[in-house]
Design a protein around this motif. Sequence first.
Motif, PDB file in Angstrom:
ATOM      1  N   ASP A  34      48.740  87.470 -15.548  1.00  0.00           N
ATOM      2  CA  ASP A  34      49.556  88.250 -16.581  1.00  0.00           C
ATOM      3  C   ASP A  34      50.656  87.182 -16.940  1.00  0.00           C
ATOM      4  N   PRO A  35      50.533  86.978 -18.261  1.00  0.00           N
ATOM      5  CA  PRO A  35      51.559  85.662 -18.602  1.00  0.00           C
ATOM      6  C   PRO A  35      52.890  86.279 -18.692  1.00  0.00           C
ATOM      7  N   SER A  36      52.956  87.513 -18.657  1.00  0.00           N
ATOM      8  CA  SER A  36      54.525  87.857 -18.873  1.00  0.00           C
ATOM      9  C   SER A  36      55.278  87.704 -17.594  1.00  0.00           C
ATOM     10  N   ASP A  37      54.597  87.786 -16.492  1.00  0.00           N
ATOM     11  CA  ASP A  37      55.270  87.619 -15.059  1.00  0.00           C
ATOM     12  C   ASP A  37      54.681  86.711 -14.437  1.00  0.00           C
ATOM     13  N   SER A  38      53.428  86.014 -14.624  1.00  0.00           N
ATOM     14  CA  SER A  38      52.581  85.127 -13.998  1.00  0.00           C
ATOM     15  C   SER A  38      52.335  85.701 -12.784  1.00  0.00           C
ATOM     16  N   TYR A  39      51.889  86.977 -12.555  1.00  0.00           N
ATOM     17  CA  TYR A  39      51.430  87.778 -11.633  1.00  0.00           C
ATOM     18  C   TYR A  39      49.653  87.404 -11.746  1.00  0.00           C
ATOM     19  N   THR A  40      49.158  86.983 -10.463  1.00  0.00           N
ATOM     20  CA  THR A  40      47.973  86.564 -10.551  1.00  0.00           C
ATOM     21  C   THR A  40      46.904  87.535  -9.545  1.00  0.00           C
ATOM     22  N   ASN A  41      45.700  87.780 -10.056  1.00  0.00           N
ATOM     23  CA  ASN A  41      44.769  88.018  -9.031  1.00  0.00           C
ATOM     24  C   ASN A  41      43.426  87.257  -8.967  1.00  0.00           C
TER      25      ASN A  41
END
Lengths: 108, 120
Positions: free
Chosen positions: B52-59
């Motif tokens: 998620d580029p908005s918060d750099s959260y990754t899976n």
Amino acid sequence: EIVMTQSPATLSVSPGERATLSCRASQSVSSNLAWYQQKPGQAPRLLIYGASTRATGVPARFSGSGSGTEFTLTISSLQSEDFAVYYCQQYNNWPPWTFGQGTKVEIK
Amino acid sequence: EVQLVQSGAEVKKPGESLKISCKGSGYSFTSYWISWVRQMPGKGLEWMGRIDPSDSYTNYSPSFQGHVTISADKSISTAYLQWSSLKASDTAMYYCARRARGTPGGMDVWGQGTTVTVSS
């Protein structure tokens, strides 16, 4: 991990005929299923999402149906540009999103 | 025009590091997740992970967790896929693709792909 199984592996169809592709999930994915088309040397293209909603610009001859574990992609009258590999993909249970192994639609 | 443009083909040796990129344009980059998808020669599609580029959260897919790293720089609308130590089995085409945040659906825009060849 949800396993997606597509059948048949290869489908031989004459232009103008109807093609029916199947996709089965190892457990329910509700209607969270997409279909993609991939032609040789090209990136995949989204055809269907939500099991039955056509993506922008996709011709009406493409239709999707099903829910739960059994899904179908139907091409009502095959055109020359429709000969390609088709993949289903679930996005209900993740990670990971998972793809089927693909069905190649070839000219009979 | 909405597009994802990927970096060019790479030829590397086993053990080398690599970072490939995917630049979005024509849309709000932070409104869409970016996924990476592997396609080995003659094979099917494999989802590797998403950011998620908005918060750099990754899976990550368990199959790729720990072997690759996905990152993004929202200031330049670019996502990355990187390896610290390549193997010959990493030889493949890699695609980035976007999917709207918060809305179940398919990946509607794809990059053109980046070919990675790992050979001694």
